[in-house]
Design a protein around this motif. Sequence first.
Motif, short mmCIF file in Angstrom:
data_model
loop_
_atom_site.label_atom_id
_atom_site.label_comp_id
_atom_site.label_asym_id
_atom_site.label_seq_id
_atom_site.Cartn_x
_atom_site.Cartn_y
_atom_site.Cartn_z
N UNK A 38 38.63 33.97 37.18
CA UNK A 38 39.67 34.10 38.21
C UNK A 38 41.00 34.54 37.63
N UNK A 39 41.31 34.03 36.44
CA UNK A 39 42.65 34.26 35.91
C UNK A 39 42.88 35.75 35.60
N UNK A 40 41.80 36.49 35.35
CA UNK A 40 41.98 37.92 35.11
C UNK A 40 42.01 38.69 36.42
N UNK A 41 41.21 38.23 37.39
CA UNK A 41 41.12 38.97 38.65
C UNK A 41 42.34 38.74 39.54
N UNK A 42 42.97 37.62 39.34
CA UNK A 42 44.14 37.26 40.13
C UNK A 42 45.24 38.31 39.99
N UNK A 43 45.98 38.56 41.07
CA UNK A 43 47.11 39.48 40.98
C UNK A 43 48.29 38.77 40.33
N UNK A 44 48.87 39.37 39.32
CA UNK A 44 49.98 38.69 38.64
C UNK A 44 51.31 38.89 39.37
N UNK A 45 52.27 38.09 39.01
CA UNK A 45 53.58 38.20 39.63
C UNK A 45 54.69 38.07 38.61
N UNK B 37 51.52 49.06 47.53
CA UNK B 37 50.25 48.37 47.67
C UNK B 37 50.37 47.06 48.45
N UNK B 38 51.59 46.67 48.78
CA UNK B 38 51.74 45.38 49.45
C UNK B 38 51.26 44.24 48.57
N UNK B 39 51.58 44.37 47.29
CA UNK B 39 51.05 43.42 46.33
C UNK B 39 51.46 41.99 46.64
N UNK B 40 52.68 41.81 47.15
CA UNK B 40 53.13 40.43 47.32
C UNK B 40 52.33 39.69 48.39
N UNK B 41 51.79 40.43 49.36
CA UNK B 41 50.94 39.73 50.33
C UNK B 41 49.66 39.24 49.66
N UNK B 42 49.16 40.03 48.71
CA UNK B 42 47.98 39.57 47.97
C UNK B 42 48.32 38.37 47.11
N UNK B 43 49.47 38.47 46.44
CA UNK B 43 49.86 37.36 45.56
C UNK B 43 49.99 36.08 46.37
N UNK B 44 50.61 36.17 47.54
CA UNK B 44 50.81 34.94 48.31
C UNK B 44 49.49 34.41 48.85
N UNK B 45 48.59 35.32 49.26
CA UNK B 45 47.29 34.87 49.74
C UNK B 45 46.52 34.20 48.61
N UNK B 46 46.58 34.82 47.41
CA UNK B 46 45.87 34.24 46.27
C UNK B 46 46.49 32.92 45.85
N UNK B 47 47.80 32.84 46.05
CA UNK B 47 48.49 31.60 45.74
C UNK B 47 47.90 30.45 46.56
N UNK B 48 47.67 30.73 47.83
CA UNK B 48 47.09 29.72 48.70
C UNK B 48 45.68 29.36 48.23
N UNK B 49 44.92 30.38 47.80
CA UNK B 49 43.56 30.12 47.33
C UNK B 49 43.61 29.25 46.07
N UNK B 50 44.53 29.61 45.17
CA UNK B 50 44.63 28.90 43.89
C UNK B 50 45.07 27.46 44.10
N UNK B 51 45.92 27.26 45.10
CA UNK B 51 46.40 25.91 45.36
C UNK B 51 45.31 25.06 46.01
N UNK B 52 44.23 25.69 46.39
CA UNK B 52 43.10 25.02 47.03
C UNK B 52 43.53 24.22 48.25
N UNK C 238 36.96 38.17 45.47
CA UNK C 238 36.32 37.55 44.31
C UNK C 238 36.98 36.22 44.00
N UNK C 239 38.28 36.23 44.05
CA UNK C 239 39.03 35.02 43.75
C UNK C 239 38.70 33.93 44.77
N UNK C 240 38.64 34.35 46.02
CA UNK C 240 38.33 33.43 47.10
C UNK C 240 36.95 32.83 46.86
N UNK C 241 36.01 33.70 46.49
CA UNK C 241 34.65 33.23 46.24
C UNK C 241 34.62 32.27 45.05
N UNK C 242 35.32 32.64 43.96
CA UNK C 242 35.24 31.84 42.73
C UNK C 242 35.87 30.47 42.90
#
Lengths: 656, 342
Positions: A252-259, A412-427, A457-461
Amino acid sequence: MASIRARQTESINRMLDLNRASGADYGAAWQEPWKVLIYDRACQDVISPLLRVGDLRNRGITLHLLIDSEREAVPDVPAIYFVMPTAENVAKIGDDCARRLYDAYHVNFAAPVSRELLEELAAVTLRAEAVSQVSQVVDQYLGYVSLEDELVDLNVRGSFRRLNDPAASDASIETLLDSIATAIFSVLATLGVVPIIRCPRGGAAQMVADRLARRLRDALRSGAPSFADGSGSSAAFQRPVLVLAERSADMAVVLQHPWSYRALCHDLLGMRLNRLQCADSAAADDIAGAAGAPNGGKRITHAYNLEPSDFFWRAQAASPFPAVAEAVDAAIQAYRVQVEAINAGNANGAAGGAAGRAACASGGGGSCDDLGESTRQLQAAMSALPELQERKRVIDMHTNIATALLHKIKMTGLDSFVSAEEAVLARSLSAADRATLEELVTTGAAGTAEDRVRLLSLYFLLSSPPDAELARLTAALRAQGADVRPLAYLRTMAAFRTRVAMAASDGGKAKAAGGVMNSVFNFADKVGVGASTRSLTSTLAANVKQLLPAKRETILTRAVAAVLEAKPHADVDGYLTVDPRVSAEAHAADPSLARRGPFREALVFVIGGGSYLEYQNLLDYAAQAQGGGRRVLYGCTELLTGSELLAQLAQLGPAT
Amino acid sequence: MAARHREVAMCDRTGEFLAIAEGLARRIATRPGIVGPPRVRTRSDFTQMTAQIGADIYATTQKLDKLAQLAQSRSLFDDPTVEVNELTIIIKQDLSSLNAKLRDVQLAMREYRAQTGARGGGRQAESHTAHVVDALKLQLSTAAKGFQDVLQVRSNNIRVQMDRQKQFEGAGRPAAGAMGGTGAQCGGAGCGGGARGAPAPLFTPPRAPLPDEPAGRIVETVIDIGRLGGAAGAGGAFGAQQAQMQEMLPSNYLESRALAVESVQSTIVELGTIFQQLQSVVAEQQHLVERIDAQVDETVMTVDSTQRQLLRLYQTMSGNRLAMKMLAMVVAFMMTYGAFFA
């Protein structure tokens, strides 16, 4: 302990001085002052981040050439070869000898050369009748790239795919593991340490650990000078620990979008070996406006070097992007103030100087000192000028990079991805979060197909969603034309892992340290790009600014922390412990011989690729660790961006 | 770097390599002595000259270090003026002769290039020589810059000394005048003759340590003498002698100092000309901060543009070929026409 960068530079410099003993008389260097350096691609990567052309010139290197470039004879000059031990390179050296290109040949292999290749080298030079011109054949332990003081790239490409490819032959995997072990051994030899090795059992990490331990034992037995620390000396009590980890433990840590700044530079702008290229948007805009785009609309690209010596980079590399934008503005302001201060000082000095000159001419004695004073001020300003120029160059560079990043983030609207992934990461996915996530994945409004595959992928993992939902989202992605093979591979991998080890699943659940991000990002109000070159903060939308991802430790950081502090940890407790100072037989008889910590220093190597995010996370841990004084060196077979890992996963996935 | 000396990790396999080569040579047994002692190297003038100049620059740099130390030390017992002047002259000569040699090297460079051209070398040998000369120029200009800095320090020191001297003069004169005619008369009558007969030691500041400030700097000591002289002025003969010393000391001392300043300044001016000759080097230092992989990017770009040019050339060529074909057809037609119908 000196940093790996300093140590490697020292070793390279010694090689450039024809491997003379460091204490040798400096005058001896004048016997052969001028040299030609010849290297292959891999060794170019080793030198590039460490030495500039000017540094080479200072060492008497007048020409530096790639081994497979067109080369001409340069008589009377010794050539230093710095190459990997491969058959092609040996053949090339033979050719050069036959063509009588240089006066003498100092052959340095970046990794230990095998007996067969050495024989081959002897054969080709013999055929060329040039054996006596081969002045040196030396094994250097330099086959790795030290990018920062705590970051090492082992320069093994495509390692994840090559290790996990079911079609790969045993021999090719053996070669791969050997080259990884050689590179890690080289790092240890350069640092001159014999660490205690910890690694998970039964995978690539253990195979590398076995090879590494064997090599270290061989080196210790043969009394290699680089590991001269006697086991009885005080240094033995501060031996570092070497943690070998596998990429598959945390995809996950590699697939995650960085900020953060450094990771964004890597992920979005393709930073490689501390160097990136990006369009100089300001200049491009200006030229397009002024001269009607004479280049046919082609954007001017600039290459930028991001060195650890860069004050801004050092301070901001880990900062989240909005903070970097603010820092750029602050740096510009500070620079302006500085320039104005100097200008004001000069104006005063000039006025005082003029008055002084007048008084001096009219015979006044005392005011003549004013003249000297103003001259001194002018001199001070002149000496401050190069430093200011350098400052300006650095600030300009970061302004351009940050602008380019902002441009990409908006596209790319990257920040929307980052925030969505943030929610996933926070479980802690709320219903609204799920809706946003689904919208991002299915509508294809923001980001590229790759971005969406990464998010899913991140969501799945991390959230292990129900199969039906996953299938639905995957189908939606496939409908958009996205390559979903990585997802398929991740699923088979996960299924395999749950079958193999049920226990490891819950050991290190993330503890979310921060709150849930407000994930409502509205990108309707886009800000004009043209204005963005002037002031970055003003163009950052207010809601982007609040995006400060919570700090949470990665799986690797938790494992390393457990090893360093000798704390109980579900995964780490099962780790293999190998002490290369203890012989293999003694080890087999009594495994408790190896010391289990706590340690002050950890050398962490990830087999299968690493990421800047993981590196930064380790650095943060080392800085904040209880008891202080922990040091961490992070190494990986290669630094992967999310898309690079996806590409490797896609090759592993089912060929549909 | 760590405090203790550390072996750099490497493994010399030259011996192993030579042993293998020896074995192979014996097995093949073609020509003995291939793996003999290293052949005697004949070196071109260019290589020899540049190596010599490099070594000379290094030697000069070492002299310069010594001069810098001397110029900074202003101890009382050991005034380095003589040594400083000697060293200054030597270094000045060194630098100008090196500068001249560098010009000779450019001639040797042409010869070397001609020679390499004959041996199939070319562009790379040329840039090698250019870089060698650049490197030497850079080293020389660094040395010259260092020299200039040292001289600047030296001239500043002397100027400070002179300023103090002036102040002392202003304060010392009235005191001497107040002593009345005795001192002056005595001086005129020859009781100070001993002092006048041996003026040399007075050029350099007094060597005898003063009781109150044995390790003081020269400048301060000079002022101390003034004060001592002024205070003891009323004290009779001793005071009178001191007063006379003051009178002698400033004028001679000042003269020598002024000369020193002049010589230092003229040297700085001479250095200026050397700098001018080396200026081009400093200007092109920019590319030295480049990384070695930067060149590759450039090469790729050059290759791209070359390809484009070639493509364009090819297109024009193929255009020409069409014209040629038509011409050939016309000729063929005419010939057949001529053969069968005419």
